[in-house]
Design a protein around this motif. Sequence first.
Motif, PDB file in Angstrom:
ATOM      1  N   LEU A  57      33.180   7.223  29.466  1.00 35.13           N
ATOM      2  CA  LEU A  57      33.556   6.729  30.637  1.00 35.13           C
ATOM      3  C   LEU A  57      33.736   5.486  30.744  1.00 35.13           C
ATOM      4  O   LEU A  57      34.024   4.490  31.634  1.00 35.13           O
ATOM      5  CB  LEU A  57      32.228   7.043  31.423  1.00 35.13           C
ATOM      6  N   LEU A  58      32.766   4.843  29.899  1.00 39.04           N
ATOM      7  CA  LEU A  58      31.818   3.409  29.843  1.00 39.04           C
ATOM      8  C   LEU A  58      33.399   2.717  28.534  1.00 39.04           C
ATOM      9  O   LEU A  58      33.681   3.129  27.701  1.00 39.04           O
ATOM     10  CB  LEU A  58      31.149   2.699  29.138  1.00 39.04           C
ATOM     11  N   SER A  59      33.498   1.244  29.484  1.00 40.40           N
ATOM     12  CA  SER A  59      34.622   0.090  29.072  1.00 40.40           C
ATOM     13  C   SER A  59      34.127  -0.203  27.484  1.00 40.40           C
ATOM     14  O   SER A  59      32.945   0.211  27.155  1.00 40.40           O
ATOM     15  CB  SER A  59      35.013  -0.706  29.295  1.00 40.40           C
ATOM     16  N   ASP A  60      34.632  -0.468  26.618  1.00 38.89           N
ATOM     17  CA  ASP A  60      34.138  -1.265  25.415  1.00 38.89           C
ATOM     18  C   ASP A  60      33.694  -2.434  26.202  1.00 38.89           C
ATOM     19  O   ASP A  60      32.811  -2.988  25.037  1.00 38.89           O
ATOM     20  CB  ASP A  60      36.134  -1.852  24.724  1.00 38.89           C
ATOM     21  N   GLU A  61      33.509  -3.389  26.876  1.00 37.56           N
ATOM     22  CA  GLU A  61      32.772  -4.294  26.885  1.00 37.56           C
ATOM     23  C   GLU A  61      31.527  -3.955  27.762  1.00 37.56           C
ATOM     24  O   GLU A  61      30.661  -3.986  27.570  1.00 37.56           O
ATOM     25  CB  GLU A  61      33.750  -5.228  29.121  1.00 37.56           C
ATOM     26  N   GLY A  62      31.388  -2.179  28.515  1.00 36.20           N
ATOM     27  CA  GLY A  62      30.119  -2.149  29.066  1.00 36.20           C
ATOM     28  C   GLY A  62      29.256  -1.293  28.160  1.00 36.20           C
ATOM     29  O   GLY A  62      29.097  -1.953  27.710  1.00 36.20           O
ATOM     30  N   LEU A  63      30.487  -1.099  26.736  1.00 39.41           N
ATOM     31  CA  LEU A  63      29.942  -0.176  25.586  1.00 39.41           C
ATOM     32  C   LEU A  63      28.785  -1.658  25.524  1.00 39.41           C
ATOM     33  O   LEU A  63      27.583  -1.513  24.634  1.00 39.41           O
ATOM     34  CB  LEU A  63      30.345   0.147  24.428  1.00 39.41           C
ATOM     35  N   GLU A  64      29.828  -2.738  24.620  1.00 43.67           N
ATOM     36  CA  GLU A  64      28.854  -3.956  23.930  1.00 43.67           C
ATOM     37  C   GLU A  64      28.106  -4.433  25.055  1.00 43.67           C
ATOM     38  O   GLU A  64      26.807  -4.608  24.306  1.00 43.67           O
ATOM     39  CB  GLU A  64      30.366  -4.730  24.209  1.00 43.67           C
ATOM     40  N   GLN A  65      28.070  -4.517  26.078  1.00 41.62           N
ATOM     41  CA  GLN A  65      27.238  -4.910  26.889  1.00 41.62           C
ATOM     42  C   GLN A  65      25.602  -4.160  26.760  1.00 41.62           C
ATOM     43  O   GLN A  65      24.615  -5.095  26.670  1.00 41.62           O
ATOM     44  CB  GLN A  65      26.885  -4.852  28.820  1.00 41.62           C
ATOM     45  N   MET A  66      26.109  -3.298  26.668  1.00 42.12           N
ATOM     46  CA  MET A  66      24.990  -1.719  27.066  1.00 42.12           C
ATOM     47  C   MET A  66      23.637  -2.315  25.007  1.00 42.12           C
ATOM     48  O   MET A  66      22.666  -1.914  25.303  1.00 42.12           O
ATOM     49  CB  MET A  66      24.798  -0.277  27.091  1.00 42.12           C
ATOM     50  N   LYS A  67      24.629  -2.229  24.316  1.00 41.02           N
ATOM     51  CA  LYS A  67      23.888  -2.425  22.906  1.00 41.02           C
ATOM     52  C   LYS A  67      23.693  -3.884  22.384  1.00 41.02           C
ATOM     53  O   LYS A  67      22.829  -3.376  22.495  1.00 41.02           O
ATOM     54  CB  LYS A  67      25.092  -3.043  22.190  1.00 41.02           C
ATOM     55  N   ASN A  68      23.864  -4.894  23.490  1.00 38.13           N
ATOM     56  CA  ASN A  68      22.826  -6.048  23.842  1.00 38.13           C
ATOM     57  C   ASN A  68      22.376  -6.473  23.897  1.00 38.13           C
ATOM     58  O   ASN A  68      21.371  -6.761  24.283  1.00 38.13           O
ATOM     59  CB  ASN A  68      24.183  -7.261  23.404  1.00 38.13           C
ATOM     60  N   ASP A  69      22.534  -5.493  25.332  1.00 41.70           N
ATOM     61  CA  ASP A  69      20.840  -5.447  26.067  1.00 41.70           C
ATOM     62  C   ASP A  69      19.245  -4.655  25.773  1.00 41.70           C
ATOM     63  O   ASP A  69      18.651  -4.979  26.217  1.00 41.70           O
ATOM     64  CB  ASP A  69      21.474  -4.415  27.701  1.00 41.70           C
ATOM     65  N   CYS A  70      20.608  -3.782  24.734  1.00 38.84           N
ATOM     66  CA  CYS A  70      19.536  -2.474  23.651  1.00 38.84           C
ATOM     67  C   CYS A  70      18.634  -3.688  22.991  1.00 38.84           C
ATOM     68  O   CYS A  70      17.553  -3.655  22.847  1.00 38.84           O
ATOM     69  CB  CYS A  70      19.752  -1.256  23.684  1.00 38.84           C
ATOM     70  N   LEU A  71      19.612  -4.249  22.288  1.00 33.46           N
ATOM     71  CA  LEU A  71      18.637  -5.061  21.119  1.00 33.46           C
ATOM     72  C   LEU A  71      18.058  -6.570  21.440  1.00 33.46           C
ATOM     73  O   LEU A  71      17.447  -6.757  20.851  1.00 33.46           O
ATOM     74  CB  LEU A  71      20.128  -5.383  20.382  1.00 33.46           C
ATOM     75  N   ASP A  72      18.543  -6.652  22.599  1.00 30.23           N
ATOM     76  CA  ASP A  72      18.022  -7.961  23.672  1.00 30.23           C
ATOM     77  C   ASP A  72      16.027  -7.483  23.295  1.00 30.23           C
ATOM     78  O   ASP A  72      15.441  -7.822  22.951  1.00 30.23           O
ATOM     79  CB  ASP A  72      18.651  -8.392  23.995  1.00 30.23           C
ATOM     80  N   MET A  73      16.289  -6.080  24.300  1.00 30.20           N
ATOM     81  CA  MET A  73      14.651  -5.297  24.192  1.00 30.20           C
ATOM     82  C   MET A  73      14.503  -5.564  23.250  1.00 30.20           C
ATOM     83  O   MET A  73      13.196  -5.048  22.956  1.00 30.20           O
ATOM     84  CB  MET A  73      15.659  -4.782  24.758  1.00 30.20           C
ATOM     85  N   LEU A  74      15.227  -4.555  22.205  1.00 30.03           N
ATOM     86  CA  LEU A  74      14.423  -4.212  20.805  1.00 30.03           C
ATOM     87  C   LEU A  74      13.595  -5.546  20.617  1.00 30.03           C
ATOM     88  O   LEU A  74      12.529  -5.364  19.603  1.00 30.03           O
ATOM     89  CB  LEU A  74      15.355  -2.824  20.613  1.00 30.03           C
ATOM     90  N   LYS A  75      14.471  -6.523  20.642  1.00 29.57           N
ATOM     91  CA  LYS A  75      13.920  -7.498  19.511  1.00 29.57           C
ATOM     92  C   LYS A  75      13.090  -7.954  20.263  1.00 29.57           C
ATOM     93  O   LYS A  75      11.531  -8.538  19.517  1.00 29.57           O
ATOM     94  CB  LYS A  75      14.991  -8.829  19.585  1.00 29.57           C
ATOM     95  N   ALA A  76      12.767  -8.455  21.587  1.00 26.93           N
ATOM     96  CA  ALA A  76      11.886  -8.768  22.187  1.00 26.93           C
ATOM     97  C   ALA A  76      10.190  -7.956  22.468  1.00 26.93           C
ATOM     98  O   ALA A  76       9.480  -8.425  22.067  1.00 26.93           O
ATOM     99  CB  ALA A  76      12.631  -8.452  23.659  1.00 26.93           C
ATOM    100  N   ILE A  77      10.506  -6.705  22.185  1.00 25.46           N
ATOM    101  CA  ILE A  77       9.546  -6.002  21.514  1.00 25.46           C
ATOM    102  C   ILE A  77       8.923  -6.177  20.152  1.00 25.46           C
ATOM    103  O   ILE A  77       8.271  -6.199  20.352  1.00 25.46           O
ATOM    104  CB  ILE A  77       9.895  -4.367  22.409  1.00 25.46           C
ATOM    105  N   ILE A  78      10.179  -6.270  19.680  1.00 25.99           N
ATOM    106  CA  ILE A  78       9.534  -6.663  17.981  1.00 25.99           C
ATOM    107  C   ILE A  78       8.925  -7.967  17.624  1.00 25.99           C
ATOM    108  O   ILE A  78       7.847  -7.986  17.245  1.00 25.99           O
ATOM    109  CB  ILE A  78      10.550  -6.683  17.189  1.00 25.99           C
TER     110      ILE A  78
END
Length: 125
Positions: free
Chosen positions: A82-103
């Motif tokens: 249901l997510l667009s390619d842009e939505g998937l990319e944004q979700m990926k970036n959000d997850c990566l940013d949060m995981l990097k911050a936690i690490i």
Amino acid sequence: MSGVHKYPTISFRISPRERDEIEAKIKASGMQKKDYFVRSCIYNKVCVVGKKEVIYQLIEELQLMQYNIAEILKQFEEQEILLSDEGLEQMKNDCLDMLKAIIWMLDGAKYLWQGTEKSPDSGNC
């Protein structure tokens, strides 16, 4: 168009002494102020002091990530994304940013379980 900026502004208040120290470091670095702040915020080591409020916020963020990833996985399995390619990319970036911050934060707190570094109270940070 003047007065319209492409990216949001981050601002904060500091004491005159803190400003003098920061300005001296910026001058010594030879960088533009913006570049100095960005690099300082992204790459400097941060000393972590455990607080349950922070842990609860991280748990909430991780639970949200888990839910979102599970939903995307279900959509992939059903081949009904249901997510667009842009939505998937944004979700990926959000997850990566949060995981990097936690690490990054956990790296600053590793003295708690490794015992090799000095604690924040010892002047190490």
